[in-house]
Design a protein around this motif. Structure first.
Motif, PDB file in Angstrom:
ATOM      1  N   GLN A  95       8.538   5.879  21.985  1.00  0.00           N
ATOM      2  CA  GLN A  95       8.371   6.042  20.536  1.00  0.00           C
ATOM      3  C   GLN A  95       6.901   5.969  20.119  1.00  0.00           C
ATOM      4  OE1 GLN A  95      10.857   2.697  19.526  1.00  0.00           O
ATOM      5  NE2 GLN A  95      12.703   3.947  19.428  1.00  0.00           N
ATOM      6  N   TYR A  96       6.021   5.720  21.086  1.00  0.00           N
ATOM      7  CA  TYR A  96       4.603   5.516  20.752  1.00  0.00           C
ATOM      8  C   TYR A  96       3.987   6.731  20.067  1.00  0.00           C
ATOM      9  CZ  TYR A  96       4.295   1.198  23.566  1.00  0.00           C
ATOM     10  OH  TYR A  96       4.466  -0.070  24.050  1.00  0.00           O
ATOM     11  N   ASP A  97       4.280   7.922  20.579  1.00  0.00           N
ATOM     12  CA  ASP A  97       3.645   9.119  20.008  1.00  0.00           C
ATOM     13  C   ASP A  97       3.995   9.271  18.533  1.00  0.00           C
ATOM     14  OD1 ASP A  97       2.447   9.699  22.400  1.00  0.00           O
ATOM     15  OD2 ASP A  97       3.766  11.383  22.914  1.00  0.00           O
ATOM     16  N   GLY A  98       5.276   9.058  18.197  1.00  0.00           N
ATOM     17  CA  GLY A  98       5.691   9.187  16.813  1.00  0.00           C
ATOM     18  C   GLY A  98       5.071   8.118  15.926  1.00  0.00           C
ATOM     19  N   VAL A  99       4.951   6.925  16.463  1.00  0.00           N
ATOM     20  CA  VAL A  99       4.353   5.831  15.692  1.00  0.00           C
ATOM     21  C   VAL A  99       2.862   6.114  15.442  1.00  0.00           C
ATOM     22  CG1 VAL A  99       3.726   3.394  15.775  1.00  0.00           C
ATOM     23  CG2 VAL A  99       6.010   4.119  16.487  1.00  0.00           C
ATOM     24  N   LYS A 100       2.188   6.591  16.479  1.00  0.00           N
ATOM     25  CA  LYS A 100       0.759   6.913  16.315  1.00  0.00           C
ATOM     26  C   LYS A 100       0.572   8.040  15.306  1.00  0.00           C
ATOM     27  CE  LYS A 100      -0.649   5.504  20.971  1.00  0.00           C
ATOM     28  NZ  LYS A 100      -1.028   5.977  22.327  1.00  0.00           N
ATOM     29  N   GLU A 101       1.406   9.056  15.395  1.00  0.00           N
ATOM     30  CA  GLU A 101       1.300  10.169  14.448  1.00  0.00           C
ATOM     31  C   GLU A 101       1.578   9.684  13.026  1.00  0.00           C
ATOM     32  OE1 GLU A 101       3.792  13.510  15.357  1.00  0.00           O
ATOM     33  OE2 GLU A 101       3.214  14.578  13.538  1.00  0.00           O
ATOM     34  N   SER A 102       2.544   8.811  12.885  1.00  0.00           N
ATOM     35  CA  SER A 102       2.859   8.271  11.553  1.00  0.00           C
ATOM     36  C   SER A 102       1.664   7.538  10.967  1.00  0.00           C
ATOM     37  CB  SER A 102       4.054   7.314  11.645  1.00  0.00           C
ATOM     38  OG  SER A 102       5.207   7.998  12.054  1.00  0.00           O
ATOM     39  N   ALA A 103       0.985   6.761  11.790  1.00  0.00           N
ATOM     40  CA  ALA A 103      -0.186   6.020  11.306  1.00  0.00           C
ATOM     41  C   ALA A 103      -1.287   6.976  10.859  1.00  0.00           C
ATOM     42  CB  ALA A 103      -0.692   5.083  12.395  1.00  0.00           C
ATOM     43  N   VAL A 104      -1.429   8.092  11.581  1.00  0.00           N
ATOM     44  CA  VAL A 104      -2.472   9.062  11.248  1.00  0.00           C
ATOM     45  C   VAL A 104      -2.152   9.788   9.936  1.00  0.00           C
ATOM     46  CG1 VAL A 104      -3.545  11.235  11.958  1.00  0.00           C
ATOM     47  CG2 VAL A 104      -3.237   9.399  13.621  1.00  0.00           C
ATOM     48  N   VAL A 105      -0.901  10.192   9.781  1.00  0.00           N
ATOM     49  CA  VAL A 105      -0.563  11.018   8.620  1.00  0.00           C
ATOM     50  C   VAL A 105      -0.226  10.204   7.374  1.00  0.00           C
ATOM     51  CG1 VAL A 105       0.283  12.864  10.103  1.00  0.00           C
ATOM     52  CG2 VAL A 105       1.907  11.249   9.110  1.00  0.00           C
ATOM     53  N   CYS A 106      -0.003   8.914   7.504  1.00  0.00           N
ATOM     54  CA  CYS A 106       0.342   8.094   6.336  1.00  0.00           C
ATOM     55  C   CYS A 106      -0.756   8.235   5.279  1.00  0.00           C
ATOM     56  CB  CYS A 106       0.490   6.631   6.739  1.00  0.00           C
ATOM     57  SG  CYS A 106       0.750   5.553   5.311  1.00  0.00           S
ATOM     58  N   LYS A 131       0.821  -1.219   0.000  1.00  0.00           N
ATOM     59  CA  LYS A 131       0.000   0.000   0.000  1.00  0.00           C
ATOM     60  C   LYS A 131       0.853   1.266   0.000  1.00  0.00           C
ATOM     61  CE  LYS A 131      -4.308  -0.961   2.502  1.00  0.00           C
ATOM     62  NZ  LYS A 131      -4.975  -0.599   3.779  1.00  0.00           N
ATOM     63  N   CYS A 132       2.069   1.168   0.487  1.00  0.00           N
ATOM     64  CA  CYS A 132       2.928   2.337   0.699  1.00  0.00           C
ATOM     65  C   CYS A 132       3.153   3.076  -0.615  1.00  0.00           C
ATOM     66  CB  CYS A 132       4.258   1.865   1.278  1.00  0.00           C
ATOM     67  SG  CYS A 132       5.488   3.160   1.493  1.00  0.00           S
ATOM     68  N   VAL A 133       3.052   4.402  -0.538  1.00  0.00           N
ATOM     69  CA  VAL A 133       3.290   5.228  -1.727  1.00  0.00           C
ATOM     70  C   VAL A 133       4.609   6.007  -1.620  1.00  0.00           C
ATOM     71  CG1 VAL A 133       0.852   5.410  -2.307  1.00  0.00           C
ATOM     72  CG2 VAL A 133       1.874   7.120  -0.803  1.00  0.00           C
ATOM     73  N   ALA A 134       5.442   5.576  -0.665  1.00  0.00           N
ATOM     74  CA  ALA A 134       6.807   6.102  -0.547  1.00  0.00           C
ATOM     75  C   ALA A 134       6.855   7.599  -0.278  1.00  0.00           C
ATOM     76  CB  ALA A 134       7.630   5.745  -1.788  1.00  0.00           C
ATOM     77  N   SER A 135       5.924   8.078   0.526  1.00  0.00           N
ATOM     78  CA  SER A 135       5.916   9.509   0.836  1.00  0.00           C
ATOM     79  C   SER A 135       6.983   9.882   1.862  1.00  0.00           C
ATOM     80  CB  SER A 135       4.545   9.923   1.376  1.00  0.00           C
ATOM     81  OG  SER A 135       4.346   9.379   2.662  1.00  0.00           O
ATOM     82  N   GLY A 136       7.402   8.917   2.654  1.00  0.00           N
ATOM     83  CA  GLY A 136       8.452   9.167   3.630  1.00  0.00           C
ATOM     84  C   GLY A 136       8.013   9.867   4.903  1.00  0.00           C
ATOM     85  N   GLN A 137       6.743  10.111   5.061  1.00  0.00           N
ATOM     86  CA  GLN A 137       6.263  10.808   6.257  1.00  0.00           C
ATOM     87  C   GLN A 137       6.656  10.067   7.535  1.00  0.00           C
ATOM     88  OE1 GLN A 137       5.503  13.657   4.789  1.00  0.00           O
ATOM     89  NE2 GLN A 137       3.477  13.885   5.667  1.00  0.00           N
ATOM     90  N   CYS A 138       6.435   8.775   7.540  1.00  0.00           N
ATOM     91  CA  CYS A 138       6.703   8.000   8.757  1.00  0.00           C
ATOM     92  C   CYS A 138       8.179   8.035   9.115  1.00  0.00           C
ATOM     93  CB  CYS A 138       6.231   6.562   8.568  1.00  0.00           C
ATOM     94  SG  CYS A 138       6.978   5.704   7.166  1.00  0.00           S
ATOM     95  N   VAL A 139       9.035   8.051   8.110  1.00  0.00           N
ATOM     96  CA  VAL A 139      10.480   8.053   8.357  1.00  0.00           C
ATOM     97  C   VAL A 139      10.913   9.389   8.951  1.00  0.00           C
ATOM     98  CG1 VAL A 139      12.738   7.718   7.288  1.00  0.00           C
ATOM     99  CG2 VAL A 139      10.771   6.423   6.483  1.00  0.00           C
TER     100      VAL A 139
END
Ligand code: SF4
Length: 64
Positions: free
Chosen positions: A43-54, A9-17
């Motif tokens: 690291q939970y906050d960053g992981v949660k934010e990554s899931a939201v913005v992906c 599914k990934c579109v390689a936007s790099g947001q999560c990274v």
């Protein structure tokens, strides 16, 4: 917390990274690679934010 990525599914936007580089990386084509599926509590906050913005909804979180 457990993290799963649906790489097709990934579109390689790099947001999560950008948000959580200790948990997510990108392969040579820019697609997400999971560095750990068991992030530290700090690291939970960053992981949660990554899931939201992906933009591809490719990151799934599960509670243990
Ligand atoms: S934010 Fe989503 S689409 Fe972008 S690289 Fe990460 S998993 Fe892929």
């Amino acid at each position: 917390m457990r993290v799963e990525v649906d790489q097709p599914k990934c579109v390689a936007s790099g947001q999560c990274v950008l948000i959580a580089p200790e948990v997510f990386d990108q392969d040579d084509d820019g697609f997400v690679e999971l560095l750990t599926d068991r992030p530290e509590p700090g690291q939970y906050d960053g992981v949660k934010e990554s899931a939201v913005v992906c933009p591809a909804a490719a990151i799934r979180l599960a509670e243990d």
